[in-house]
Scaffold this active site. Structure first.
Site, short mmCIF file in Angstrom:
data_model
loop_
_atom_site.label_atom_id
_atom_site.label_comp_id
_atom_site.label_asym_id
_atom_site.label_seq_id
_atom_site.Cartn_x
_atom_site.Cartn_y
_atom_site.Cartn_z
CD GLU A 24 -2.80 -0.83 2.46
OE1 GLU A 24 -2.97 0.35 3.13
OE2 GLU A 24 -3.56 -1.85 2.86
C1 BGP Z 1 -4.84 1.65 5.36
C2 BGP Z 1 -5.84 0.57 4.99
C3 BGP Z 1 -6.42 0.43 3.65
C4 BGP Z 1 -6.40 1.92 3.14
C5 BGP Z 1 -5.43 2.89 3.53
C6 BGP Z 1 -5.71 4.41 3.38
O1 BGP Z 1 -4.84 1.66 6.75
O2 BGP Z 1 -5.22 -0.81 5.09
O3 BGP Z 1 -7.56 -0.15 3.63
O4 BGP Z 1 -7.95 2.51 3.49
O5 BGP Z 1 -5.16 2.81 4.80
O6 BGP Z 1 -6.56 5.00 4.34
P1 BGP Z 1 -7.51 5.97 3.91
O7 BGP Z 1 -8.54 4.99 3.33
O8 BGP Z 1 -8.32 6.05 5.31
O9 BGP Z 1 -7.35 7.14 3.38
#
Ligand code: BGP
Length: 487
Positions: free
Chosen positions: A386
């Site tokens: 990610e």
């Molecule tokens: C991480 C999660 C993802 C994604 C990311 C971005 O913690 O694993 O699922 O959502 O965060 O965060 P946000 O969607 O709150 O911007």
């Protein structure tokens, strides 16, 4: 002297990442049960409410009788971006970008609606068969997360989520069912998404209602312990069914800088790094580190373990470490160190870096630092699963979306990944977070857009759901074609 590394290795797994609860929608279709994420709600911001925090904003009792009062609340993860019915189109777009890998998760409640059935829901299993078959058509490898911030809500109601040891066999039955069903279609697996974030949100990570536990920190470590055991058992089961599979652990990497060269600040940064590295330490080194036993003792943190748990953890460690990387943190020693730490976004600002539209610090060099630290510590393959920029995007009248800020963010982070590879880090791949616009995990907003593909939908679920290629779509396609050389 052997040849210096010049860039990404052949076979580097370029791709993108999503999570079932943030894209699928169809929250009660084909036999799926209600998930904890189906209660990620906020007051309708267009009806005078404001975007509240992630979890259901009423008492635990009202959550457990969720039909009681849904008026005024929005539940965006119940509709997602309707990936459930658009997956063929979306995967075709991923293939057009040249994806080698696509990270997705399996919704536990699609497979076991309450989490407690003896037999799985065949229609749920069939959906993921179709998704994996579609990916295979384009030569895209699935990277499958078993638990990504959702679980059957009935397990929250009956056990308060991962506060109960009962969750371990229920999870391993779910894992075994997936391994048996998809053993010929999936090679890469992750057990739990960002397990360390149990410390930030008990409900999101562990399906636990905070107001039903007496000590939230102890509850987070209790949930983490049961998840450690469940993850190791899943690895044990998985390796029997799929000897060639690669099963990894996953953390939200919280790279933390000391505010000054004051040894007190440096020591505090080390202590906070320990809290983060505790998770890969257990899952890769196979045991609880002494510094955490000391931390538990000094902070009166107690939770239930059994002697046999530690043999399971020791004997079944992860094949790789995957992690999310969005930003870095700043900390300092002194009396207020405790309340300054543990926040999603650092309370101490770093004057040397910019912020995103949602106030997240943007620090590409931090990614090179973190890759080197993790490689130096563990010497197991790493996977950035990610990384992305949540931003406000504008759909132009000619149906284009110009997102130079996202191209810059991703370009800078890929550049630093390349530097880390040249430093000697063994990096398996990169799956940009939110390769297609989806529902935000933390705020349940659609307007926090991450994708290289725009989805025509607003925060209230209104829109055509049309998919539109952003400028970053065409840029990322070139990056992948060149194996990162254009960066
Ligand atoms: C991480 C999660 C993802 C994604 C990311 C971005 O913690 O694993 O699922 O959502 O965060 O965060 P946000 O969607 O709150 O911007």
């Amino acid at each position: 002297m052997n040849q210096l590394k010049k860039g990404f290795p052949e076979g580097f797994l370029w791709g993108g990442a999503v999570a079932a609860n943030q894209v699928e929608g169809a929250y009660l279709e084909d036999g799926k049960g209600l998930s904890t994420s189906d209660f990620a709600a906020y007051k309708d911001p267009y009806a005078g409410g404001e975007v509240n925090n992630f979890t259901f904003n009423v008492s635990s009792q009202e959550l457990l009788e969720y039909t009681a009062n849904e008026s005024g609340y929005l539940f965006p993860k119940r509709w997602g971006i309707d990936f459930y019915h658009h997956y063929k189109e979306d995967i075709r777009l991923f293939a057009e970008m040249g994806f080698k890998v696509f990270r997705l998760s399996i919704s536990w409640a699609r497979i076991f609606p309450t989490g407690m059935e003896e037999k799985p829901n065949e229609k749920g299993l069939k959906f993921y068969d179709l998704v994996f078959d579609e990916l295979k058509k384009y030569g895209i490898e699935p990277l499958v997360t078993l638990s990504h911030y959702e679980m059957p809500i009935e397990l929250t109601k009956k056990y308060n989520g991962w506060q109960s040891r009962e969750l371990i066999p229920l999870f391993t039955r779910f894992a075994e069912t997936c391994f048996e069903r998809y053993k010929d279609k999936v090679t890469y697996w992750i057990t739990f998404n960002e397990m360390n974030m149990n410390l930030n949100s008990l409900y999101t990570g562990a399906g636990t209602l905070p107001d039903l536990v007496s000590n939230q920190e102890a509850a987070a470590y209790q949930a983490s312990h049961y998840q450690f055991v469940a993850s190791s058992l899943a690895i044990q089961i998985g390796k029997k069914i799929m000897p060639q599979a690669k099963i990894g652990c996953m953390i939200c990497r919280l790279e933390t800088y000391a505010e000054t060269c004051n040894p007190e600040d440096q020591l505090q940064a080390l202590k906070e790094d320990h809290i983060n590295l505790f998770y890969p330490d257990v899952q890769v080194r196979g045991e609880y580190p002494a510094y955490m036993k000391r931390y538990f003792a000094e902070n009166g943190i107690e939770f239930e373990t059994l002697p046999e748990d530690f043999e399971i953890i020791r004997s079944n460690t992860a094949d790789f470490i995957s992690f999310s990387y969005y930003m870095t943190y700043v900390t300092k020693g002194g009396p207020d160190a405790k309340e300054l730490s543990g926040h999603l976004v650092s309370k101490i600002k770093n004057p040397y870096i910019k912020l995103s539209d949602w106030g997240w610090p943007i620090d590409p060099i931090g990614l090179r630092i973190t890759l080197n630290k993790l490689w130096d510590r563990y010497q197991v393959p790493l996977f950035v699963v990610e990384n992305g920029l949540g931003a406000v995007d504008t759909l132009e009248s000619d149906e284009t979306v110009h997102d130079p800020y996202r191209i810059e963010y991703m370009g800078e982070h890929i550049r630093q990944m390349k530097e880390a590879v040249c430093d000697g880090v063994e990096l398996m791949g990169y799956t940009s977070w939110g390769c297609i616009d989806l529902i935000s995990c933390g705020t349940s907003q659609m307007s926090k857009r991450y994708g290289m593909i725009y989805v025509d939908q607003d925060d209230r679920g209104n829109g055509s759901l049309k998919r539109i290629r952003k400028d970053s779509f065409f840029w990322y396609k070139k990056v992948i074609e060149s194996n990162g050389e254009v960066i």
